[in-house]
Design a protein around this motif. Structure first.
Motif, PDB file in Angstrom:
ATOM      1  N   THR A   5      42.393  29.720  35.396  1.00  0.00           N
ATOM      2  CA  THR A   5      43.357  30.815  35.377  1.00  0.00           C
ATOM      3  C   THR A   5      43.061  31.789  36.514  1.00  0.00           C
ATOM      4  O   THR A   5      41.942  31.882  36.992  1.00  0.00           O
ATOM      5  CB  THR A   5      43.321  31.590  34.045  1.00  0.00           C
ATOM      6  OG1 THR A   5      42.027  32.139  33.872  1.00  0.00           O
ATOM      7  CG2 THR A   5      43.681  30.700  32.881  1.00  0.00           C
ATOM      8  N   LYS A   7      43.852  35.911  37.565  1.00  0.00           N
ATOM      9  CA  LYS A   7      44.354  37.198  37.107  1.00  0.00           C
ATOM     10  C   LYS A   7      44.867  37.965  38.319  1.00  0.00           C
ATOM     11  O   LYS A   7      44.141  38.232  39.268  1.00  0.00           O
ATOM     12  CB  LYS A   7      43.246  37.983  36.419  1.00  0.00           C
ATOM     13  CG  LYS A   7      43.718  39.268  35.784  1.00  0.00           C
ATOM     14  CD  LYS A   7      42.597  39.904  34.987  1.00  0.00           C
ATOM     15  CE  LYS A   7      43.105  41.085  34.211  1.00  0.00           C
ATOM     16  NZ  LYS A   7      42.044  41.655  33.363  1.00  0.00           N
ATOM     17  N   TYR A   8      46.146  38.301  38.270  1.00  0.00           N
ATOM     18  CA  TYR A   8      46.755  39.056  39.357  1.00  0.00           C
ATOM     19  C   TYR A   8      47.573  40.183  38.748  1.00  0.00           C
ATOM     20  O   TYR A   8      48.486  39.930  37.956  1.00  0.00           O
ATOM     21  CB  TYR A   8      47.643  38.143  40.216  1.00  0.00           C
ATOM     22  CG  TYR A   8      48.246  38.836  41.400  1.00  0.00           C
ATOM     23  CD1 TYR A   8      47.455  39.205  42.484  1.00  0.00           C
ATOM     24  CD2 TYR A   8      49.590  39.150  41.429  1.00  0.00           C
ATOM     25  CE1 TYR A   8      48.001  39.858  43.566  1.00  0.00           C
ATOM     26  CE2 TYR A   8      50.147  39.807  42.505  1.00  0.00           C
ATOM     27  CZ  TYR A   8      49.348  40.160  43.571  1.00  0.00           C
ATOM     28  OH  TYR A   8      49.883  40.815  44.641  1.00  0.00           O
ATOM     29  N   GLY A  10      46.882  42.151  36.420  1.00  0.00           N
ATOM     30  CA  GLY A  10      46.779  42.181  34.971  1.00  0.00           C
ATOM     31  C   GLY A  10      47.445  41.033  34.239  1.00  0.00           C
ATOM     32  O   GLY A  10      47.450  40.996  33.022  1.00  0.00           O
ATOM     33  N   VAL A  11      48.017  40.084  34.970  1.00  0.00           N
ATOM     34  CA  VAL A  11      48.682  38.942  34.341  1.00  0.00           C
ATOM     35  C   VAL A  11      47.869  37.688  34.639  1.00  0.00           C
ATOM     36  O   VAL A  11      47.590  37.378  35.790  1.00  0.00           O
ATOM     37  CB  VAL A  11      50.128  38.767  34.856  1.00  0.00           C
ATOM     38  CG1 VAL A  11      50.793  37.566  34.213  1.00  0.00           C
ATOM     39  CG2 VAL A  11      50.933  40.022  34.610  1.00  0.00           C
ATOM     40  N   LEU A  12      47.492  36.983  33.578  1.00  0.00           N
ATOM     41  CA  LEU A  12      46.751  35.732  33.729  1.00  0.00           C
ATOM     42  C   LEU A  12      47.736  34.578  33.880  1.00  0.00           C
ATOM     43  O   LEU A  12      48.655  34.424  33.081  1.00  0.00           O
ATOM     44  CB  LEU A  12      45.874  35.483  32.503  1.00  0.00           C
ATOM     45  CG  LEU A  12      44.712  36.436  32.310  1.00  0.00           C
ATOM     46  CD1 LEU A  12      44.119  36.261  30.919  1.00  0.00           C
ATOM     47  CD2 LEU A  12      43.664  36.204  33.362  1.00  0.00           C
ATOM     48  N   THR A  13      47.541  33.779  34.921  1.00  0.00           N
ATOM     49  CA  THR A  13      48.401  32.612  35.117  1.00  0.00           C
ATOM     50  C   THR A  13      47.521  31.385  35.284  1.00  0.00           C
ATOM     51  O   THR A  13      46.384  31.482  35.738  1.00  0.00           O
ATOM     52  CB  THR A  13      49.284  32.753  36.372  1.00  0.00           C
ATOM     53  OG1 THR A  13      48.448  32.896  37.514  1.00  0.00           O
ATOM     54  CG2 THR A  13      50.206  33.928  36.270  1.00  0.00           C
ATOM     55  N   ASP A  14      48.064  30.241  34.912  1.00  0.00           N
ATOM     56  CA  ASP A  14      47.353  28.992  35.156  1.00  0.00           C
ATOM     57  C   ASP A  14      48.060  28.253  36.287  1.00  0.00           C
ATOM     58  O   ASP A  14      49.041  28.752  36.845  1.00  0.00           O
ATOM     59  CB  ASP A  14      47.242  28.154  33.885  1.00  0.00           C
ATOM     60  CG  ASP A  14      48.593  27.742  33.326  1.00  0.00           C
ATOM     61  OD1 ASP A  14      49.618  28.130  33.903  1.00  0.00           O
ATOM     62  OD2 ASP A  14      48.608  27.036  32.311  1.00  0.00           O
ATOM     63  N   TYR A  19      51.415  30.689  31.440  1.00  0.00           N
ATOM     64  CA  TYR A  19      51.029  31.996  30.900  1.00  0.00           C
ATOM     65  C   TYR A  19      50.399  31.922  29.510  1.00  0.00           C
ATOM     66  O   TYR A  19      50.349  32.909  28.801  1.00  0.00           O
ATOM     67  CB  TYR A  19      52.220  32.971  30.879  1.00  0.00           C
ATOM     68  CG  TYR A  19      52.802  33.190  32.249  1.00  0.00           C
ATOM     69  CD1 TYR A  19      52.154  33.995  33.164  1.00  0.00           C
ATOM     70  CD2 TYR A  19      53.981  32.586  32.617  1.00  0.00           C
ATOM     71  CE1 TYR A  19      52.672  34.195  34.427  1.00  0.00           C
ATOM     72  CE2 TYR A  19      54.514  32.780  33.875  1.00  0.00           C
ATOM     73  CZ  TYR A  19      53.855  33.573  34.782  1.00  0.00           C
ATOM     74  OH  TYR A  19      54.379  33.767  36.026  1.00  0.00           O
ATOM     75  N   HIS A  22      47.461  34.278  29.273  1.00  0.00           N
ATOM     76  CA  HIS A  22      47.880  35.683  29.213  1.00  0.00           C
ATOM     77  C   HIS A  22      48.384  36.050  27.819  1.00  0.00           C
ATOM     78  O   HIS A  22      48.039  37.108  27.288  1.00  0.00           O
ATOM     79  CB  HIS A  22      48.966  35.979  30.244  1.00  0.00           C
ATOM     80  CG  HIS A  22      49.443  37.393  30.186  1.00  0.00           C
ATOM     81  ND1 HIS A  22      48.717  38.418  30.747  1.00  0.00           N
ATOM     82  CD2 HIS A  22      50.516  37.952  29.593  1.00  0.00           C
ATOM     83  CE1 HIS A  22      49.349  39.559  30.510  1.00  0.00           C
ATOM     84  NE2 HIS A  22      50.447  39.298  29.810  1.00  0.00           N
ATOM     85  N   LYS A  25      45.425  36.292  25.437  1.00  0.00           N
ATOM     86  CA  LYS A  25      44.623  37.495  25.706  1.00  0.00           C
ATOM     87  C   LYS A  25      45.368  38.751  25.237  1.00  0.00           C
ATOM     88  O   LYS A  25      44.770  39.647  24.631  1.00  0.00           O
ATOM     89  CB  LYS A  25      44.320  37.574  27.203  1.00  0.00           C
ATOM     90  CG  LYS A  25      43.493  38.733  27.618  1.00  0.00           C
ATOM     91  CD  LYS A  25      42.041  38.387  27.551  1.00  0.00           C
ATOM     92  CE  LYS A  25      41.258  39.507  28.219  1.00  0.00           C
ATOM     93  NZ  LYS A  25      39.858  39.348  28.057  1.00  0.00           N
ATOM     94  N   TRP A  70      56.220  36.989  32.232  1.00  0.00           N
ATOM     95  CA  TRP A  70      55.829  35.865  31.387  1.00  0.00           C
ATOM     96  C   TRP A  70      56.774  35.625  30.223  1.00  0.00           C
ATOM     97  O   TRP A  70      56.602  34.674  29.468  1.00  0.00           O
ATOM     98  CB  TRP A  70      54.401  36.027  30.875  1.00  0.00           C
ATOM     99  CG  TRP A  70      54.138  37.279  30.080  1.00  0.00           C
ATOM    100  CD1 TRP A  70      53.641  38.455  30.552  1.00  0.00           C
ATOM    101  CD2 TRP A  70      54.355  37.469  28.686  1.00  0.00           C
ATOM    102  NE1 TRP A  70      53.541  39.370  29.543  1.00  0.00           N
ATOM    103  CE2 TRP A  70      53.968  38.786  28.379  1.00  0.00           C
ATOM    104  CE3 TRP A  70      54.851  36.674  27.662  1.00  0.00           C
ATOM    105  CZ2 TRP A  70      54.064  39.319  27.110  1.00  0.00           C
ATOM    106  CZ3 TRP A  70      54.932  37.203  26.387  1.00  0.00           C
ATOM    107  CH2 TRP A  70      54.538  38.503  26.130  1.00  0.00           C
TER     108      TRP A  70
END
Length: 145
Positions: A5, A7-8, A10-14, A19, A22, A25, A70
């Motif tokens: 993953t 984090k950019y 505050g958004v976690l992406t794979d 998402y 995200h 979390k 997301w």
């Protein structure tokens, strides 16, 4: 080993932009905040309805951060179920309901009001316009209308 993953802002992406990380979390953060606030908001007594709704906005904002990005991932039922459950936890506290109350009864994220007339939407709107809480007589008058 490559990270799964990223984090950019505050958004976690794979790597597939699903998402999932995200949403999980955000759910964990919102659930922790709701649990902490639940200790403050007893079902009997405790803060007023307006204060409960204000405290609920904390967990709601944690859950819905960057939702326009997301949000399309919620088309998958497993992701939507997580967010729905997180919103239900806080909605149960806002409405002073017990955990056995149905999802529809607590408003599905739109907060139902208590049945005693203190928190009806008309009363909340009028209270907001006046900038103060309504007296018992004013609530009774609104209820009769």
């Amino acid at each position: 080993m490559a990270q799964k993953t990223l984090k950019y802002v505050g958004v976690l992406t794979d790597n597939r932009l699903r998402y999932k990380a995200h949403i999980e979390k955000a759910y964990e953060k919102a659930a922790r905040a709701t649990a902490a606030l639940a200790r403050v908001m007893a079902n009997i007594g405790g803060p007023s309805q307006n204060r409960r709704a204000l405290l609920d906005k904390v967990s709601q904002s944690l859950m819905m951060y960057a939702a326009p990005i997301w949000g399309p991932a919620l088309q998958q039922k497993t992701y939507a179920k997580k967010t729905k459950f997180a919103m239900r936890l806080s909605a149960v506290r806002v409405t002073c309901a017990f955990r056995t109350v149905s999802h529809e009864a607590v408003g599905s994220g739109h907060y139902a009001t208590r049945g005693n007339g203190h928190g009806t939407q008309k009363n909340i709107d009028r209270s907001t316009r006046l900038g103060r809480r309504l007296t018992a007589e004013e609530r009774k008058d609104e209820k009769e209308k």
